[in-house]
Design a protein around this motif. Structure first.
Motif, PDB file in Angstrom:
ATOM      1  N   ASP A  54      21.176  -1.046  73.978  1.00 35.48           N
ATOM      2  CA  ASP A  54      21.227   0.399  73.799  1.00 35.48           C
ATOM      3  C   ASP A  54      19.865   1.005  74.108  1.00 35.48           C
ATOM      4  N   GLY A  55      19.842   1.914  75.073  1.00 35.90           N
ATOM      5  CA  GLY A  55      18.585   2.569  75.434  1.00 35.90           C
ATOM      6  C   GLY A  55      18.471   3.980  74.901  1.00 35.90           C
ATOM      7  N   GLY A  56      19.408   4.365  74.025  1.00 36.90           N
ATOM      8  CA  GLY A  56      19.420   5.732  73.513  1.00 36.90           C
ATOM      9  C   GLY A  56      18.189   6.090  72.708  1.00 36.90           C
ATOM     10  N   THR A  57      17.803   7.337  72.784  1.00 38.89           N
ATOM     11  CA  THR A  57      16.632   7.836  72.073  1.00 38.89           C
ATOM     12  C   THR A  57      17.043   8.938  71.099  1.00 38.89           C
ATOM     13  N   PRO A  58      16.390   9.066  69.946  1.00 38.10           N
ATOM     14  CA  PRO A  58      15.285   8.249  69.441  1.00 38.10           C
ATOM     15  C   PRO A  58      15.793   6.919  68.883  1.00 38.10           C
ATOM     16  N   CYS A  59      14.866   6.007  68.629  1.00 36.84           N
ATOM     17  CA  CYS A  59      15.257   4.711  68.068  1.00 36.84           C
ATOM     18  C   CYS A  59      14.624   4.544  66.685  1.00 36.84           C
ATOM     19  N   ALA A  60      15.364   4.986  65.688  1.00 35.75           N
ATOM     20  CA  ALA A  60      14.941   4.865  64.289  1.00 35.75           C
ATOM     21  C   ALA A  60      15.546   3.583  63.737  1.00 35.75           C
ATOM     22  N   ILE A  61      14.775   2.510  63.806  1.00 38.36           N
ATOM     23  CA  ILE A  61      15.276   1.171  63.479  1.00 38.36           C
ATOM     24  C   ILE A  61      14.446   0.579  62.350  1.00 38.36           C
ATOM     25  N   ARG A  62      15.118  -0.036  61.410  1.00 33.83           N
ATOM     26  CA  ARG A  62      14.407  -0.742  60.341  1.00 33.83           C
ATOM     27  C   ARG A  62      14.167  -2.180  60.772  1.00 33.83           C
ATOM     28  N   PHE A  63      12.906  -2.543  60.892  1.00 37.52           N
ATOM     29  CA  PHE A  63      12.535  -3.921  61.170  1.00 37.52           C
ATOM     30  C   PHE A  63      12.340  -4.648  59.850  1.00 37.52           C
ATOM     31  N   PRO A  64      12.519  -5.953  59.812  1.00 36.31           N
ATOM     32  CA  PRO A  64      12.285  -6.703  58.571  1.00 36.31           C
ATOM     33  C   PRO A  64      10.888  -6.432  58.009  1.00 36.31           C
ATOM     34  N   GLY A  65      10.836  -5.880  56.822  1.00 42.51           N
ATOM     35  CA  GLY A  65       9.561  -5.596  56.177  1.00 42.51           C
ATOM     36  C   GLY A  65       8.823  -4.395  56.722  1.00 42.51           C
ATOM     37  N   ASN A  66       9.459  -3.637  57.618  1.00 43.50           N
ATOM     38  CA  ASN A  66       8.785  -2.483  58.212  1.00 43.50           C
ATOM     39  C   ASN A  66       9.804  -1.399  58.520  1.00 43.50           C
ATOM     40  N   SER A  67       9.683  -0.286  57.796  1.00 42.09           N
ATOM     41  CA  SER A  67      10.610   0.833  58.002  1.00 42.09           C
ATOM     42  C   SER A  67       9.917   2.049  58.610  1.00 42.09           C
ATOM     43  N   SER A  68       8.776   1.828  59.276  1.00 44.60           N
ATOM     44  CA  SER A  68       7.979   2.934  59.812  1.00 44.60           C
ATOM     45  C   SER A  68       8.747   3.774  60.831  1.00 44.60           C
ATOM     46  N   LEU A  69       9.652   3.144  61.590  1.00 43.88           N
ATOM     47  CA  LEU A  69      10.375   3.894  62.613  1.00 43.88           C
ATOM     48  C   LEU A  69      11.458   4.794  62.032  1.00 43.88           C
ATOM     49  N   LEU A  70      11.793   4.586  60.750  1.00 40.50           N
ATOM     50  CA  LEU A  70      12.751   5.489  60.118  1.00 40.50           C
ATOM     51  C   LEU A  70      12.103   6.847  59.878  1.00 40.50           C
ATOM     52  N   PRO A  73      10.400   7.873  64.437  1.00 33.95           N
ATOM     53  CA  PRO A  73      11.079   7.086  65.483  1.00 33.95           C
ATOM     54  C   PRO A  73      10.313   7.122  66.803  1.00 33.95           C
ATOM     55  N   ILE A  74      10.484   6.070  67.580  1.00 29.33           N
ATOM     56  CA  ILE A  74       9.960   6.028  68.937  1.00 29.33           C
ATOM     57  C   ILE A  74      10.967   6.706  69.856  1.00 29.33           C
ATOM     58  N   ASN A  75      10.467   7.407  70.868  1.00 32.37           N
ATOM     59  CA  ASN A  75      11.325   8.075  71.846  1.00 32.37           C
ATOM     60  C   ASN A  75      11.067   7.513  73.237  1.00 32.37           C
ATOM     61  N   ASN A  76      12.014   7.737  74.117  1.00 36.31           N
ATOM     62  CA  ASN A  76      11.810   7.398  75.518  1.00 36.31           C
ATOM     63  C   ASN A  76      10.903   8.447  76.150  1.00 36.31           C
ATOM     64  N   ASP A  77       9.952   8.004  76.943  1.00 32.12           N
ATOM     65  CA  ASP A  77       9.027   8.938  77.578  1.00 32.12           C
ATOM     66  C   ASP A  77       9.749   9.921  78.479  1.00 32.12           C
ATOM     67  N   GLU A  78      10.795   9.426  79.153  1.00 32.61           N
ATOM     68  CA  GLU A  78      11.505  10.316  80.072  1.00 32.61           C
ATOM     69  C   GLU A  78      12.446  11.264  79.350  1.00 32.61           C
ATOM     70  N   GLY A  79      12.679  11.025  78.044  1.00 31.63           N
ATOM     71  CA  GLY A  79      13.450  11.950  77.237  1.00 31.63           C
ATOM     72  C   GLY A  79      14.950  11.895  77.414  1.00 31.63           C
ATOM     73  N   LYS A  80      15.440  10.902  78.144  1.00 31.30           N
ATOM     74  CA  LYS A  80      16.875  10.797  78.371  1.00 31.30           C
ATOM     75  C   LYS A  80      17.555  10.056  77.229  1.00 31.30           C
ATOM     76  N   ALA A  81      18.741  10.534  76.852  1.00 32.59           N
ATOM     77  CA  ALA A  81      19.523   9.863  75.809  1.00 32.59           C
ATOM     78  C   ALA A  81      20.401   8.808  76.472  1.00 32.59           C
ATOM     79  N   LEU A  82      19.792   7.721  76.880  1.00 27.98           N
ATOM     80  CA  LEU A  82      20.519   6.665  77.573  1.00 27.98           C
ATOM     81  C   LEU A  82      21.404   5.898  76.604  1.00 27.98           C
TER      82      LEU A  82
END
Length: 204
Positions: A54-70, A73-82
């Motif tokens: 899945d290349g969709g943006t934004p990507c608010a993902i919880r990593f094990p022991g790290n919820s910083s992206l919640l 979130p990281i976004n795609n530079d080109e801004g497309k909702a892939l």
């Protein structure tokens, strides 16, 4: 790539402007160049160039022991909702969220381990943003890592000295040009094939 011998290096504009060597001492964020290590870790984990993520943006993902992206979130530079995208297309288009999700699948520790295997020496924290190149390294180490692919998966440490001959004519030092296999040739070749897409029809 075949022996690690550095043929040329540009260390900066001159000592009068910069007091250290930019290529060997200057730590810089490698940006999307760091995505290589996630790609290689994925191929080792039996992903393939045409598998989708899945290349969709934004990507608010919880990593094990790290919820910083919640929170941020990281976004795609080109801004497309892939949506679903192949790993080859994700690499060609440098899709941030696809690589963040891929790193979530294989594990950040595997990404860092791959970077270290290909010659990077920094102690990278397991932050999700490292996937898209937020942590610093040197130009020389990144060049050595990419040269590993050109050598079909064999890493050669960058070397500036071929040999040293003493005043008596005796060779007192010879550089070790023997490389170390760090990637299965098939994994290395899949990565090379994938990276070609970057310059064939992607961001390169």
């Amino acid at each position: 790539p075949n022996n690690g011998k550095v043929r040329a290096i540009v260390g900066g504009p001159g000592y009068d402007q910069v007091k250290y060597d930019l290529a060997t001492q200057g730590l810089r964020q490698p940006g999307s160049g760091f995505k290589l290590f996630t790609l290689l870790a994925a191929y080792e984990a039996k992903f393939g160039p045409y598998d989708t993520i899945d290349g969709g943006t934004p990507c608010a993902i919880r990593f094990p022991g790290n919820s910083s992206l919640l929170k941020t979130p990281i976004n795609n530079d080109e801004g497309k909702a892939l949506g679903p995208i192949s790993l080859t297309s994700a690499t060609a288009q440098s899709v941030n969220c696809a690589f963040v999700r891929l790193a979530h699948e294989v594990g950040l520790s595997k990404v860092v381990e791959m970077a270290h295997r290909l010659g990077l020496t920094e102690s990278f924290p397991l932050n999700p943003s490292l996937v898209i190149g937020s942590e610093e390294t040197t130009v020389l180490e990144m060049a050595g890592a990419y040269a590993t692919l050109a050598a079909d998966g064999v890493y050669h440490a960058p070397s500036f000295i071929d040999r040293i001959v003493g005043s008596g004519g005796k060779t007192v030092f010879t550089a070790n040009a023997v490389g170390k296999r760090v990637l299965d040739p098939q994994v290395s070749r899949e990565a090379v094939m994938t990276l070609r897409a970057v310059v064939q029809y992607g961001t390169g």
